[in-house]
Design an enzyme around this catalytic site. Structure first.
Site, PDB file in Angstrom:
ATOM      1  NE  ARG A 152      -0.566  -0.950   4.695  1.00 46.93           N
ATOM      2  CZ  ARG A 152      -0.170  -2.065   4.970  1.00 46.93           C
ATOM      3  NH1 ARG A 152      -0.502  -3.475   4.933  1.00 46.93           N
ATOM      4  NH2 ARG A 152       0.113  -2.463   6.406  1.00 46.93           N
ATOM      5  CG  HIS A 208     -27.362  16.679  -3.355  1.00 45.93           C
ATOM      6  ND1 HIS A 208     -28.747  17.415  -3.341  1.00 45.93           N
ATOM      7  CD2 HIS A 208     -26.259  17.472  -3.584  1.00 45.93           C
ATOM      8  CE1 HIS A 208     -27.953  18.760  -3.465  1.00 45.93           C
ATOM      9  NE2 HIS A 208     -26.853  18.627  -3.702  1.00 45.93           N
TER      10      HIS A 208
END
Length: 554
Positions: A267, A383
């Site tokens: 990673r 939203h």
């Protein structure tokens, strides 16, 4: 000693009891200079951390905690090549991959920098050959499509950078990333490309990762169905690996095998040969700028006092919320379409690093460690799940990320974008009280009875913390700095929690069990017994696919 027994931790706990009911809007009212005092700029990256539930005493005590945990010594140990990954007996030297000076970096008595530079030079030569059309496929056509086959650290970092910097990409090249062993993903890519003009990059350190090798073998079979001759594989497949024999057996020319080392965690590997797809797509100059941005953040992190150290400050703020406010998650909200894969990348970087419950000494912790990291594009999230963040019962700190530059955006769009990110940070901090809501409704002509009934539903408690990270612009250098910032933040938190941020034993158990289950799903017998639920699920699959399984065997 356990973290919770340290003097600084106890002092922070007492301080927390005094501060937990204080509202940030009152802190701003009392301190007109708060926004400028709690602000940092490093290169082309700015951090406003003033909208946090902290004061000067909080920051002092957090720095005391870092000192008591010997953070300065631990930072130097990482940069110096000590084997801080104790459970695997490895150094942790992703910082060496982007080092821009000539000083040696020693691992087991050897300077690793000559090999790092050698691989970078080979990557640059190869990427130049692909980009300028010198590298030709088996029918002497230039490469137009590049497919990176990997998983986890061999996928997410390169994917994120290529998407973030797509506006720097070579106009001829299309870049694809395949990680899911579900055949639908690789098939959807194969349907778009042509064998004569495609280059596959197989990214696997051991060249034995099941998901990666399954996809690579499927790509190989598809290619040979067109090319017919295994000698042509060498023109269309390269490897990012250390297993020379396995690469050779696959049919890849080992001259096109790009090495990386055991001291590069997956990673943390986009700076290494794993970044070959980035270099091909963006060019060696932009890859170099990516390294430069990370290197500048490395220098800042290693040499700057904690009170002005951006990664340290972000890490300590995270400690403050996880260990004192019981904040179990942390949101990454980029307000830039180019950064849409950044939350996914940080999810792996953080949770695979600090998702641990055992100290370096082998004891189970008696405090919380790494939070759940989640997120999405901020403008869309407003939203969606921002409702919970504003009015729900959970405290979730937020990292807002945006770019100041409007270059390349449509007229008027960037101002709307930034007005929203700035407004959300302000709304999370201020909130809106009952009487303010009530008066606003009354001013609009609503009856007192109706206003009183609705007011509780429109109250925002506020006092929700956030950081504002602003890039001058989305450039290779700024992305390099941003990624290195989070790498170092995660390291600091692991150092304070006394856990190993660089192993990932938690991914192994599922892999072990899957091997035995796979045998059973293919009509074999179980080597090890399973619980009744797992066995029932295996049987359901076999019953449903009975005819198909028999046909496959025939």
């Amino acid at each position: 000693m356990s973290l919770t027994t340290l003097n600084a931790f106890k002092a922070l706990h007492a301080h927390f009891r005094n501060l937990e009911q204080v509202h940030m809007k009152d802190m701003f009212a009392r301190d007109p200079e708060r926004a400028t005092r709690y602000f940092l700029k490093v290169g082309n990256l700015s951090l406003d951390y003033s909208k946090n539930r902290i004061d000067d005493e909080t920051l002092k005590l957090l720095r005391d905690l870092a000192q008591e945990c010997a953070l300065e010594r631990k930072i130097e140990a990482m940069f110096s090549g000590e084997k801080i990954n104790a459970t695997e007996g490895r150094a942790v030297l992703h910082t060496a991959l982007r080092k821009q000076t000539q000083e040696p970096v020693m691992v087991e008595g050897q300077d690793v920098m000559p090999k790092v530079r050698e691989v970078l030079t080979r990557m640059a030569d190869f990427s130049d050959a692909v980009r300028c059309g010198r590298w030709l496929g088996y029918t002497n056509q230039i490469i137009t499509d590049v497919v990176n086959i990997g998983i986890g650290g061999s996928d997410l970092g390169a994917l994120m950078v290529c998407k973030a910097l797509k506006h720097y990409a070579h106009p001829r090249l299309n870049m694809y990333f395949v990680s899911n062993v579900d055949g639908i993903q690789i098939q959807s890519v194969l349907d778009k490309i042509h064998p004569e003009t495609t280059l596959f990059i197989v990214a696997s350190k051991t060249f034995s990762t099941q998901e990666t090798l399954t996809n690579a073998l499927s790509a190989r079979a598809w290619f040979l169905a067109h090319a017919h001759d295994t000698r042509h594989i060498a023109k269309h497949f390269v490897a990012l690996s250390t297993n020379k024999q396995a690469v050779q057996d696959f049919g890849i020319d080992t001259a096109n095998m790009f090495e990386f080392w055991s001291w590069v965690g997956g990673r943390y590997s986009l700076w290494s040969a794993i970044g070959l797809s980035i270099m091909i797509y963006l060019g060696k100059e932009n890859f170099q700028a990516l390294l430069q941005g990370a290197f500048e953040m490395d220098i800042h992190f290693r040499s700057t006092p904690f009170e002005h150290n951006m990664p340290v400050i972000l890490a300590l703020l995270g400690i403050w919320y996880v260990n004192f406010f019981d904040a179990g998650s942390h949101l990454i909200a980029p307000y830039d379409q180019y950064l849409r894969y950044f939350p996914r990348f940080i999810q792996q970087l953080d949770m695979e690093s600090n998702g641990k419950r055992t100290t370096l000494g082998g004891e189970v912790v008696d405090y919380d460690t790494g939070p759940i990291i989640w997120g999405d594009i901020g403008i869309n999230s407003q939203h969606a799940f921002f409702q919970l963040l504003h009015q729900g019962t959970h405290l979730t700190p937020i990292d807002f990320i945006a770019s100041l530059s409007k270059e390349g955006n449509l007229p008027g769009h960037h101002e709307i974008l930034l007005s929203n990110v700035f407004a959300q940070a302000e709304a999370f901090m201020k909130g809106k009280g009952y009487h303010e809501v009530l008066n606003q409704m009354l001013e609009k002509g609503m009856s007192l009875e109706r206003a009183r009934a609705l007011a509780p539903h429109r109250v925002f408690s506020g006092n929700r913390p956030s950081n504002m990270l602003l890039l001058d612009a989305i450039t290779p250098k700024s992305i390099g700095s941003l990624v290195a910032l989070y790498e170092h933040k995660i390291f600091v938190q692991g150092a304070i929690w006394d856990i190993n941020s660089f192993d990932q034993w938690g991914v192994e158990l599922g892999k072990e069990l899957a091997k035995d289950i796979l045998v059973q799903l293919r009509e074999g017998s179980a080597q090890n017994p399973h619980d009744s639920s797992t066995q029932h699920l295996i049987n359901l699959y076999k019953i449903y696919n009975k005819g198909v399984l028999h046909a496959d065997q025939e």
